[in-house]
Scaffold this motif. Structure first.
Motif, mmCIF file in Angstrom:
data_model
loop_
_atom_site.group_PDB
_atom_site.id
_atom_site.type_symbol
_atom_site.label_atom_id
_atom_site.label_comp_id
_atom_site.label_asym_id
_atom_site.label_seq_id
_atom_site.Cartn_x
_atom_site.Cartn_y
_atom_site.Cartn_z
ATOM 1 N N UNK A 116 0.944 -1.158 0.199
ATOM 2 C CA UNK A 116 0.055 -0.169 -0.075
ATOM 3 C C UNK A 116 0.762 1.277 -0.028
ATOM 4 N N UNK A 117 2.012 1.169 0.848
ATOM 5 C CA UNK A 117 2.904 2.263 0.868
ATOM 6 C C UNK A 117 3.680 2.503 -0.600
ATOM 7 N N UNK A 118 3.881 1.495 -1.107
ATOM 8 C CA UNK A 118 4.641 1.667 -2.329
ATOM 9 C C UNK A 118 3.635 1.875 -3.485
ATOM 10 N N UNK A 119 2.335 1.484 -3.400
ATOM 11 C CA UNK A 119 1.333 2.061 -4.376
ATOM 12 C C UNK A 119 1.032 3.543 -4.605
ATOM 13 N N UNK A 120 1.206 4.039 -3.139
ATOM 14 C CA UNK A 120 1.117 5.481 -2.904
ATOM 15 C C UNK A 120 2.205 6.196 -3.496
ATOM 16 N N UNK A 121 3.532 5.747 -3.442
ATOM 17 C CA UNK A 121 4.582 6.235 -3.974
ATOM 18 C C UNK A 121 4.534 6.290 -5.324
ATOM 19 N N UNK A 122 4.245 4.907 -5.896
ATOM 20 C CA UNK A 122 3.806 4.982 -7.514
ATOM 21 C C UNK A 122 2.877 5.814 -8.029
ATOM 22 N N UNK A 123 1.719 5.930 -7.468
ATOM 23 C CA UNK A 123 0.765 7.096 -7.912
ATOM 24 C C UNK A 123 1.276 8.334 -8.081
ATOM 25 N N UNK A 124 2.053 8.907 -6.849
ATOM 26 C CA UNK A 124 2.614 10.223 -7.042
ATOM 27 C C UNK A 124 3.741 10.317 -8.036
ATOM 28 N N UNK A 125 4.347 9.307 -8.229
ATOM 29 C CA UNK A 125 5.322 9.249 -9.359
ATOM 30 C C UNK A 125 4.855 9.379 -10.985
ATOM 31 N N UNK A 126 3.731 8.744 -11.094
ATOM 32 C CA UNK A 126 3.020 8.624 -12.174
ATOM 33 C C UNK A 126 2.467 9.902 -12.228
ATOM 34 N N UNK A 127 1.953 10.672 -11.463
ATOM 35 C CA UNK A 127 1.437 11.828 -11.519
ATOM 36 C C UNK A 127 2.564 12.904 -12.096
ATOM 37 N N UNK A 128 3.810 12.732 -11.249
ATOM 38 C CA UNK A 128 4.859 13.613 -11.572
ATOM 39 C C UNK A 128 5.508 13.199 -12.922
ATOM 40 N N UNK A 129 5.198 12.239 -13.427
ATOM 41 C CA UNK A 129 5.829 11.667 -14.802
ATOM 42 C C UNK A 129 4.887 12.306 -15.837
ATOM 43 N N UNK A 130 3.807 12.312 -15.378
ATOM 44 C CA UNK A 130 2.518 13.040 -16.619
ATOM 45 C C UNK A 130 2.825 14.496 -16.778
ATOM 46 N N UNK A 131 3.123 15.080 -15.563
ATOM 47 C CA UNK A 131 3.444 16.233 -15.688
ATOM 48 C C UNK A 131 4.648 16.740 -16.359
ATOM 49 N N UNK A 132 5.679 16.077 -16.330
ATOM 50 C CA UNK A 132 6.767 15.996 -16.974
ATOM 51 C C UNK A 132 6.473 15.875 -18.402
ATOM 52 N N UNK A 133 5.771 14.962 -18.841
ATOM 53 C CA UNK A 133 5.232 14.831 -20.250
ATOM 54 C C UNK A 133 4.545 16.037 -20.812
ATOM 55 N N UNK A 134 3.766 16.788 -20.123
ATOM 56 C CA UNK A 134 3.137 17.638 -20.646
ATOM 57 C C UNK A 134 4.095 18.801 -20.776
ATOM 58 N N UNK A 135 5.035 19.036 -19.867
ATOM 59 C CA UNK A 135 6.025 20.277 -20.141
ATOM 60 C C UNK A 135 6.850 20.091 -21.622
ATOM 61 N N UNK A 136 6.957 18.882 -21.908
ATOM 62 C CA UNK A 136 7.692 18.726 -23.222
ATOM 63 C C UNK A 136 6.695 18.555 -24.590
#
Length: 54
Positions: free
Chosen positions: A33-53
């Motif tokens: 559950x803790x890793x899933x929360x970390x993963x979810x945050x990373x996916x949001x960060x990744x998506x934001x990075x993709x939008x920037x480029x």
């Protein structure tokens, strides 16, 4: 009481993707559950990075 906040470090999609892959490797393909929360945050960060480029 005054607080200061440092600007967040902006990482590239490739950097975030590398961290996502490392998380999956450490977890052996099953996220707690803790890793899933970390993963979810990373996916949001990744998506934001993709939008920037885009």
């Amino acid at each position: 009481m005054a607080t200061t906040s440092e600007p967040a470090t902006v990482r590239t999609a490739a950097e975030v993707n590398e961290q996502i892959r490392a998380l999956w490797l450490r977890a052996g393909g099953r996220l707690s559950a803790e890793e899933r929360a970390e993963y979810d945050g990373l996916v949001v960060e990744w998506a934001a990075a993709m939008r920037r480029v885009a």
